[in-house]
Design an enzyme around this catalytic site. Structure first.
Site, PDB file in Angstrom:
ATOM      1  N   LYS A   1       0.844  -1.197   0.000  1.00  0.00           N
ATOM      2  CA  LYS A   1       0.000   0.000   0.000  1.00  0.00           C
ATOM      3  C   LYS A   1       0.881   1.249   0.000  1.00  0.00           C
ATOM      4  O   LYS A   1       1.658   1.460   0.925  1.00  0.00           O
ATOM      5  CB  LYS A   1      -0.884   0.025   1.253  1.00  0.00           C
TER       6      LYS A   1
ATOM      7  N   GLU B   1      10.842   1.765   9.782  1.00  0.00           N
ATOM      8  CA  GLU B   1      11.713   2.918   9.534  1.00  0.00           C
ATOM      9  C   GLU B   1      10.894   4.155   9.852  1.00  0.00           C
ATOM     10  O   GLU B   1       9.971   4.504   9.109  1.00  0.00           O
ATOM     11  CB  GLU B   1      12.161   2.950   8.064  1.00  0.00           C
TER      12      GLU B   1
ATOM     13  N   CYS C   1      13.309  11.844   5.981  1.00  0.00           N
ATOM     14  CA  CYS C   1      13.562  11.454   7.374  1.00  0.00           C
ATOM     15  C   CYS C   1      15.014  11.677   7.761  1.00  0.00           C
ATOM     16  O   CYS C   1      15.347  11.721   8.934  1.00  0.00           O
ATOM     17  CB  CYS C   1      13.148  10.012   7.608  1.00  0.00           C
TER      18      CYS C   1
ATOM     19  N   GLU D   1       9.677  15.855  15.546  1.00  0.00           N
ATOM     20  CA  GLU D   1       9.925  15.853  14.108  1.00  0.00           C
ATOM     21  C   GLU D   1       8.929  16.785  13.411  1.00  0.00           C
ATOM     22  O   GLU D   1       7.722  16.596  13.518  1.00  0.00           O
ATOM     23  CB  GLU D   1       9.776  14.433  13.535  1.00  0.00           C
TER      24      GLU D   1
END
Ligand code: TXE
Length: 480
Positions: free
Chosen positions: A173, A248, A282, A383
């Site tokens: 997906k 991750e 990231c 983040e």
């Protein structure tokens, strides 16, 4: 245009007939629709994968490798077409999609086409016992791959290529925010002769379609890249079902700059590591830590360089910074600029939305530099995942290291110095999965990729990925 699910080699509508709107971030317009897939669609994809598995897992390595290579070649041949689709779907500069995203998607298939021919089971003669031990690396079966929106085809293929190279069949997906190139990949796989059902692509929301993949009892491994909160949620479902998990997740990566570095290289690379892909990588170095002795010089030079970046329509050739991926994400990133003001951070550059001519409804934001003095502020701990970096100074090596490690995340770090002893001392003590010294995002696909702490578990890349997508079985044979 309606995107469809790719199941058993066919493009089909979701069983419910429901679709979700997909936006073009550069102008805010709805330009396509994607299936709002449910448990039933995922079940269908699983059945197709299950049926394809016995043949695919027994297909010779040579044949598997040739098909993967063919997919790589077709992606390369369709570079302009795919890059244009990626840029329209994601908002990233077309030049970036052409130079990085699509070539890397092709490289992912080519790399694993080669790697699988070198990936071997192991045998050990157990001297003194008249025994031989064999460790077989067998494909798992049906595996799930779930990818995010920042590097859509790049990260989607980074999971799918090793999974199918190792002989698994996949239910995958892509992010609902950037579904287009994953959709186009289905056609490429059919054209390359990938047997029906080896790769099945199901579109839809994370909480419904994604969750259906994660909680499917017979999908035995999940490879996920995305936000840390989502990763924790996925782990809470998959772990009690004893699935293999590769996660991750986010990062809050330090970029540590010492005064003995090659200054010009550092400055140029730091602009990239801060704002490439609108800061939505990231691995971006979102916390810039600078030695006090060059702090003021760096500050002035960095602001000047950043002020020269052009925020604009992704399709204009001189655009450096395109649109953020969605309205919702733009709002999230902007909220951190407000938080900075409340926390006493000083905006040195940027901070505002940009109205781009003829694309006024697009999601554009200036590259933003915020000076902070306390590493515990939210800006340095959470983040943001946008074009926002903080800068602060440090006095000693020890302080730099403490600041760098003082975060819940542990994905990557960048170090700028020409002192060898310092390089070794610091790189060994940084609590991250990846450290770049005097460079940033220089990738060799053989190396392990992934993070520590809240940045995830497991490693992708090279044989690490092939190990993840296989089950190790030990057979011990005693002879007379
Ligand atoms: O990501 P999500 P979001 C970070 C970044 C960003 C934040 C949130 O800080 O601001 O995450 O972004 C699927 N079961 N990163 O909300 O939700 C989802 O459909 C199964 C860092 O957009 O994590 C998509 O395919 N799947 C990151 C994928 O997970 C689920 C890249 C990622 O989306 C699911 C992206 C569920 N319950 C965001 N919920 C990086 N590490 O590079 C969602 N998904």
């Amino acid at each position: 245009m309606k995107i469809k699910n790719y199941i058993n080699g066919e493009f089909i509508n979701p069983i419910s007939g429901e679709y979700i709107d997909n936006y073009n971030p550069s102008n805010g317009a709805i330009y396509s629709q994607i299936p709002n897939s449910s448990n039933e669609d995922v079940a269908l994809a699983y059945q197709a994968a299950k049926k394809a598995f016995p043949n695919w897992s027994k297909t010779s390595l040579d044949k598997r490798s040739k098909i993967l290579s063919k997919i790589a070649t077709l992606i390369e041949e369709k570079l302009d077409f795919l890059a244009t689709a990626e840029s329209k779907d994601n908002g990233k500069p077309l030049s970036l999609a052409k130079a990085i995203d699509i070539p890397r998607a092709s490289a992912n298939f080519q790399f694993f086409a080669n790697a699988i021919t070198q990936f071997s089971s192991e045998a050990h003669e157990s001297t003194g016992f008249n025994a031989v031990n064999i460790t077989l690396r067998e494909p798992i079966g049906v595996v799930g791959c779930i990818s995010p929106w920042n590097l859509p085809l790049y990260l989607f293929t980074w999971k799918i290529a090793p999974a199918i190279a190792a002989g698994n069949c996949v239910v995958a997906k892509p992010s609902e925010v950037t579904p287009m190139t994953a959709y186009l990949l289905g056609e490429i796989c059919s054209e390359a002769g990938l047997p029906k059902g080896v790769l099945n692509i199901v579109h839809g929301l994370g909480i419904t379609t994604g969750q259906a993949i994660v909680s499917h009892p017979d999908i035995k491994a999940i490879s996920f890249t995305g936000g840390t909160k989502t990763g924790a949620h996925i782990a809470s479902i998959a772990a009690p079902m004893f699935k293999k998990l590769s996660l991750e997740l986010g990062g809050k990566n330090p970029n540590i700059i010492f005064d003995d570095c090659n200054y010009e290289d550092m400055l140029e690379t730091t602009v990239k590591s801060s704002f490439a892909n609108q800061g939505q990588i990231c691995l971006c170095g979102s916390r810039i830590l600078v030695e006090e002795t060059i702090y003021e010089r760096f500050k002035a030079d960095f602001i000047k360089k950043v002020s020269e970046l052009k925020v604009g329509n992704p399709f204009e050739t001189d655009t450096n910074i395109g649109a953020l991926v969605s309205k919702q994400h733009l709002e999230k990133v902007k909220s951190y600029i407000d938080i900075a003001e409340q926390e006493g951070g000083k905006t040195l550059f940027g901070g505002n939305e940009v109205a781009v001519k003829n694309s006024e409804k697009g999601y554009y934001l200036q590259p933003t530099i915020i000076e902070v003095s306390d590493n515990n502020c939210r800006l340095n701990q959470e983040e943001i995942f946008g074009p926002v970096v903080t800068i602060m100074s440090f006095k000693t090596e020890k302080e730099a290291l403490e600041l760098a490690n003082d975060t819940q995340y542990g994905l990557s770090a960048t170090l700028w110095t020409n002192n060898l002893n310092r390089t070794m001392t610091i790189t060994k003590q940084l609590k991250t999965g990846i450290v770049w010294v005097n460079t940033w995002l220089l990738r060799d696909l053989r190396t392990p990729f992934g993070g520590t702490k809240a940045s995830g578990v497991g490693r992708e890349g090279g044989f690490e990925a092939l190990r993840f997508f296989t089950e190790a079985k030990n057979i011990c044979i005693k002879y007379e």
